[in-house]
Design an enzyme around this catalytic site. Sequence first.
Site, PDB file in Angstrom:
ATOM      1  CE  LYS A  79      42.038  42.421  44.239  1.00 61.83           C
ATOM      2  NZ  LYS A  79      42.184  41.745  45.565  1.00 61.83           N
ATOM      3  CB  SER A 153      43.994  38.718  44.148  1.00 61.51           C
ATOM      4  OG  SER A 153      43.149  39.320  45.117  1.00 61.51           O
ATOM      5  CB  SER A 177      44.084  39.583  48.184  1.00 62.77           C
ATOM      6  OG  SER A 177      43.822  38.244  47.862  1.00 62.77           O
TER       7      SER A 177
END
Length: 453
Positions: A79, A153, A177
Amino acid sequence: MTTTWTGRTAAEIAAAVREKRVTPREVVAQHLARIGELDGGIGAFRAVRGQAALAEAGELAARTDLDRLPLAGVPVAVKDNLAVHGEATRNGSAASSTAPADEDHVTVARLRAAGAIVVGLTNVPELCVFGTTDGVHGTARNPWDLSRTAGGSSGGSAAAVAAGMVPVALGNDGMGSLRIPAANCGLIGLKPGLGIVPAGIGNGDWFSMAENGPLTTTVEDARLMLAVLADGEPQPAPQPTAEPPVRRIAVSTRSPLPGVTISRPYAEAVREAARLLAAAGQTVRRADPPYPLGLGPAVLARWTAGTAQDAEGLDPHLLTRRTRRHAAVGRLAARTPLMRTDHRARLRQRLTPFFERYDVLLTPALARRGPAAAPWHERGWLPNLLVNTRYSPLTPPWNLAGWPALTLPFGTLASGAPCSVQLVALPGGEGRLLEVAGLLETLRPWPRTAPLG
């Protein structure tokens, strides 16, 4: 005849590399080719480390301890809010630095030490604030339904795994997320409890609500990756012939937020999972946790104030308007009594008696399917807040509590995309969650990846 390694699990790939049935470079090359073939329509990656990953795979093959590496030769996506040496950490924003990181984040370093190869950094919404992944660096789409967001996210990480571009990915979870995109994309997303895996996410971990964790297609891979991230020894999976321990499982389809309802497919998925668990000998009871009325404001204050901290030092003119407003609300929230009250202690005190009666809580993962894959970052703050609250009210309580939670696919939506459920346990219950998830995986196996090219 060339063996195909895309679509395989991390455990399968690592075993083959350790046994010299395939080289790390062959594995990485195949996954890079799949990224090149598919990612233009999915938007999982912000940056692909093609030549660097191939070079690192070649170096890995020469290691003398290759046969002892739990993730030997496994391609992994990271990420884009975690530092990868030599790469910029853009955090989904035009306002972030383009300077390459001097060193790996500790979780990335642990993955590399275990033999994993970082093939790229994945798209996130700006400052990882929202549950849709779209912004100046791209839009991450759900590989099962390209008209829908992958979630956020950690949306790019989830999309990469669901499309078979990598077998596992690293993400993090401050309000859901990891679990939201895992639920959208038919993966296992595990948010560990507080302190199990090093955090160090942004400027303060959103007041200790955020944790790093794995996104995988199987329980075995989730168990393996969690052990690496937690710097421990991978625990063996239960033997298929062994009788699973009988767990006390509470089943709830109640939303923690008043006024937010759970749609029929997600409620039915929970009821079906409960039925199968009961038929398998588990003790299953309908029981709703006593969520406090003040849960929503307490979480909102930390969510916005955490974003305000992460936005410090960034040029506000380069931030999207939804991020600017979110940070502005956070600066106000930081001065209220909501931030001076130990809501974590209060929530734990309220919920612990419930969890002392039950080993695991089973809930829907989401309230409804993910929103459209659209430029949400070009819209105002309130529409983003409302759409996030409406579809993902069930994940934030466990960030505030600091307790482990896991989402896994169970059922199918009308569009053909996966439906998912959530499991929650007291601190230290990660193994218990994986155990129950493994039982559900056995009772109703799910496809590993979306049916793409």
